[in-house]
Design a protein around this motif. Sequence first.
Motif, PDB file in Angstrom:
ATOM      1  N   LEU A 294      -8.568   8.349   6.635  1.00 44.85           N
ATOM      2  CA  LEU A 294      -7.673   7.761   6.547  1.00 44.85           C
ATOM      3  C   LEU A 294      -7.195   5.909   7.091  1.00 44.85           C
ATOM      4  O   LEU A 294      -7.274   5.268   6.510  1.00 44.85           O
ATOM      5  CB  LEU A 294      -5.989   7.777   6.855  1.00 44.85           C
ATOM      6  CG  LEU A 294      -5.784   9.922   5.665  1.00 44.85           C
ATOM      7  CD1 LEU A 294      -4.558  10.230   5.663  1.00 44.85           C
ATOM      8  CD2 LEU A 294      -6.073   9.307   3.948  1.00 44.85           C
ATOM      9  N   VAL A 295      -7.127   6.904   8.447  1.00 45.42           N
ATOM     10  CA  VAL A 295      -7.472   5.687   9.636  1.00 45.42           C
ATOM     11  C   VAL A 295      -8.988   4.378   9.310  1.00 45.42           C
ATOM     12  O   VAL A 295      -8.634   3.535   8.952  1.00 45.42           O
ATOM     13  CB  VAL A 295      -7.444   5.705  10.889  1.00 45.42           C
ATOM     14  CG1 VAL A 295      -8.232   4.472  11.642  1.00 45.42           C
ATOM     15  CG2 VAL A 295      -5.886   6.506  11.066  1.00 45.42           C
ATOM     16  N   ARG A 296      -9.778   4.636   8.830  1.00 47.56           N
ATOM     17  CA  ARG A 296     -10.600   4.169   9.001  1.00 47.56           C
ATOM     18  C   ARG A 296     -10.409   3.378   7.405  1.00 47.56           C
ATOM     19  O   ARG A 296     -11.293   2.126   6.826  1.00 47.56           O
ATOM     20  CB  ARG A 296     -12.252   4.790   8.434  1.00 47.56           C
ATOM     21  CG  ARG A 296     -12.513   4.784   9.849  1.00 47.56           C
ATOM     22  CD  ARG A 296     -14.497   5.810   9.968  1.00 47.56           C
ATOM     23  NE  ARG A 296     -14.063   7.569   8.699  1.00 47.56           N
ATOM     24  CZ  ARG A 296     -14.173   8.557   9.466  1.00 47.56           C
ATOM     25  NH1 ARG A 296     -13.244   8.115  10.612  1.00 47.56           N
ATOM     26  NH2 ARG A 296     -13.833   9.326   8.931  1.00 47.56           N
ATOM     27  N   ALA A 298      -7.647   2.487   5.760  1.00 50.68           N
ATOM     28  CA  ALA A 298      -6.644   1.170   5.910  1.00 50.68           C
ATOM     29  C   ALA A 298      -7.009   0.581   6.381  1.00 50.68           C
ATOM     30  O   ALA A 298      -7.117  -0.916   6.032  1.00 50.68           O
ATOM     31  CB  ALA A 298      -5.672   1.636   6.613  1.00 50.68           C
ATOM     32  N   GLU A 299      -8.496   0.116   7.747  1.00 49.53           N
ATOM     33  CA  GLU A 299      -8.913  -0.174   8.125  1.00 49.53           C
ATOM     34  C   GLU A 299      -9.772  -1.137   7.445  1.00 49.53           C
ATOM     35  O   GLU A 299      -9.734  -2.236   7.185  1.00 49.53           O
ATOM     36  CB  GLU A 299      -9.704  -0.377   9.418  1.00 49.53           C
ATOM     37  CG  GLU A 299      -9.027   0.525  10.423  1.00 49.53           C
ATOM     38  CD  GLU A 299      -9.550   0.637  11.743  1.00 49.53           C
ATOM     39  OE1 GLU A 299     -10.711   1.586  11.516  1.00 49.53           O
ATOM     40  OE2 GLU A 299      -9.071   0.702  12.950  1.00 49.53           O
ATOM     41  N   ALA A 300      -9.955   0.165   6.772  1.00 54.79           N
ATOM     42  CA  ALA A 300     -11.282  -1.222   5.679  1.00 54.79           C
ATOM     43  C   ALA A 300     -10.539  -1.923   4.254  1.00 54.79           C
ATOM     44  O   ALA A 300     -11.463  -3.304   3.641  1.00 54.79           O
ATOM     45  CB  ALA A 300     -12.457  -0.501   4.825  1.00 54.79           C
ATOM     46  N   ALA A 301      -9.502  -1.505   4.105  1.00 56.32           N
ATOM     47  CA  ALA A 301      -7.776  -2.614   3.605  1.00 56.32           C
ATOM     48  C   ALA A 301      -7.797  -3.758   4.053  1.00 56.32           C
ATOM     49  O   ALA A 301      -7.069  -3.757   3.269  1.00 56.32           O
ATOM     50  CB  ALA A 301      -7.651  -1.255   2.718  1.00 56.32           C
ATOM     51  N   GLY A 302      -8.010  -3.915   5.473  1.00 56.93           N
ATOM     52  CA  GLY A 302      -7.345  -5.143   6.310  1.00 56.93           C
ATOM     53  C   GLY A 302      -6.409  -4.869   7.234  1.00 56.93           C
ATOM     54  O   GLY A 302      -5.857  -5.812   7.850  1.00 56.93           O
ATOM     55  N   ALA A 303      -5.955  -3.335   7.793  1.00 57.58           N
ATOM     56  CA  ALA A 303      -4.883  -3.045   8.901  1.00 57.58           C
ATOM     57  C   ALA A 303      -6.073  -3.151   9.620  1.00 57.58           C
ATOM     58  O   ALA A 303      -6.742  -2.978   9.255  1.00 57.58           O
ATOM     59  CB  ALA A 303      -4.216  -2.163   7.571  1.00 57.58           C
ATOM     60  N   ARG A 304      -4.807  -3.169  10.838  1.00 56.89           N
ATOM     61  CA  ARG A 304      -5.391  -2.489  12.116  1.00 56.89           C
ATOM     62  C   ARG A 304      -4.519  -1.848  12.429  1.00 56.89           C
ATOM     63  O   ARG A 304      -3.305  -1.794  12.620  1.00 56.89           O
ATOM     64  CB  ARG A 304      -5.341  -3.458  13.099  1.00 56.89           C
ATOM     65  CG  ARG A 304      -6.155  -4.707  12.683  1.00 56.89           C
ATOM     66  CD  ARG A 304      -5.844  -6.001  13.544  1.00 56.89           C
ATOM     67  NE  ARG A 304      -4.912  -6.909  13.742  1.00 56.89           N
ATOM     68  CZ  ARG A 304      -3.945  -7.883  14.202  1.00 56.89           C
ATOM     69  NH1 ARG A 304      -4.666  -7.478  15.620  1.00 56.89           N
ATOM     70  NH2 ARG A 304      -3.134  -7.966  14.706  1.00 56.89           N
ATOM     71  N   VAL A 305      -5.012  -0.141  12.498  1.00 58.66           N
ATOM     72  CA  VAL A 305      -4.583   0.729  12.554  1.00 58.66           C
ATOM     73  C   VAL A 305      -4.675   0.994  14.587  1.00 58.66           C
ATOM     74  O   VAL A 305      -6.028   1.322  14.802  1.00 58.66           O
ATOM     75  CB  VAL A 305      -5.521   2.459  12.239  1.00 58.66           C
ATOM     76  CG1 VAL A 305      -4.533   3.441  11.655  1.00 58.66           C
ATOM     77  CG2 VAL A 305      -5.009   1.857  10.753  1.00 58.66           C
ATOM     78  N   GLU A 306      -3.683   2.161  14.947  1.00 59.94           N
ATOM     79  CA  GLU A 306      -4.024   2.553  16.163  1.00 59.94           C
ATOM     80  C   GLU A 306      -3.751   3.674  15.799  1.00 59.94           C
ATOM     81  O   GLU A 306      -2.057   4.641  15.763  1.00 59.94           O
ATOM     82  CB  GLU A 306      -2.903   2.170  17.252  1.00 59.94           C
ATOM     83  CG  GLU A 306      -3.366   2.345  18.538  1.00 59.94           C
ATOM     84  CD  GLU A 306      -2.400   1.573  19.202  1.00 59.94           C
ATOM     85  OE1 GLU A 306      -2.417   2.213  21.031  1.00 59.94           O
ATOM     86  OE2 GLU A 306      -2.174   0.608  19.138  1.00 59.94           O
ATOM     87  N   LEU A 307      -4.548   5.230  16.280  1.00 57.68           N
ATOM     88  CA  LEU A 307      -3.862   6.580  16.293  1.00 57.68           C
ATOM     89  C   LEU A 307      -3.581   7.462  16.759  1.00 57.68           C
ATOM     90  O   LEU A 307      -4.421   7.462  18.505  1.00 57.68           O
ATOM     91  CB  LEU A 307      -5.199   7.274  15.490  1.00 57.68           C
ATOM     92  CG  LEU A 307      -5.220   8.420  14.929  1.00 57.68           C
ATOM     93  CD1 LEU A 307      -3.686   9.464  13.963  1.00 57.68           C
ATOM     94  CD2 LEU A 307      -6.237   9.327  14.673  1.00 57.68           C
TER      95      LEU A 307
END
Length: 440
Positions: A294-296, A298-307
């Motif tokens: 899910l993180v990957r 979301a990051e591919a869609a432009g978000a910067r995610v911290e898990l």
Amino acid sequence: MPPATAPAAPAATSRRDRVLAVVNRDPMLAPHRTRNDALTAAGAAALAAALALSTGDAGTLGAAGWALLLGSAVPLAWRRRAPVWILCAMVPLLAVYHGTQDLHSAPMPQTWIVLYTVAVTGRPLRTLLVGVGVTSVMVTVVLALSAHDVLELLRISGWIVAVLLCGVDVRIYRQYVASVLERAERAERTREEEAARRVAEERLRIARDLHDLLAHSITVIGVRTSVASHILTVDPDRLDRRAVAAALDDIADTCREARAELRTTLQVLRGSGQEAGGAEAEGPLPDLAALPGLVRAAEAAGARVELDTTGVPAGRLAPAVGAAAYRIVQESLTNAVRHAGAGARVRVLVAPAAGALRVSVTDDGTGPVEDGTAPGFGIVGMRERARSTGGTLTAGPRPGGGFEVSALLPLPPAPPGNRADEPGTYAREHPTAREAETTP
């Protein structure tokens, strides 16, 4: 070839059912009461006349005797409208008849019918009072005729008691049958309501699963499609083919993942073998091990995610709790990608907290936008998922800006020697999960 009498069984059963229906129904609610009571009165009068004629002493009655004998049966035509009043109307006629005539057995049909009607339509106390009153009148009349006729007194008293007890017994039987039928109808309504409730719950569960699956994938596809379109239209002379290819590859990967998960969901629904509304079908459920995917996305869609999944005891999570946590994170990331704006920072925290599993997703964007015309079901679905495991969920804007989704899902007690603040096996088994600071 079957015998000719074989088809008679259903007809006999039907006749028996009709007879039982007539016996079991409340006489005060029976159809055609006036017509049937009039026929009953005529039959009682005819039977009384036949009894009088059968003795051979009918000539001693005279016109007055016949008038009293036949007239005492006339009130039976209204016996179910007011049973006690009909009895009161008949008692003087019968008393005068017995006091002036010697054929005491002739008016017995109408006497037993009215006593039975009073007993079968009234409460036991009323029946008791009526029995005492009728017996008193009968004793008075008999003793006035002959002070030594004790056998006749006992015979008539026995018949009165027998008829009243028969009416009370039939009334109790009908009440029992009515209560059994009422319980059966109530049980049937309960089963129907339970089946309808289970169907509604199953429809809600399927809708929630499809929403969580498709909303996330469609959001990612939409974002990557916008990126590819932007690259193609902003500066066609300096086309970044590699970026376009990467965006299209992400779209293809997301489509394949969505198709695979949708196929798995449909296979579970088709192959569960359970009727709608039963327990959730067994099958592969997503859990916390799939969060990096899910993180990957979301990051591919432009978000910067911290898990951050520090301290999560993966072995202690029930499948339903793990699936609920996964879906909550999935929907939260979908909302962040859709509403928080380009380049938004999103922090996902999954950690044990006071006997529960805390799931927190925060972003620094503008938060979900409600347009007032087409409200979504994402937050509602997340709350339902949390409640389905016995947990709670809150969602709303943060004081300093952004949006926060926070859920507490039940977690079994930690086994001896396993502290909640020690690094969990999940973080060691899934090194792709990025640890962050321990404070939310």
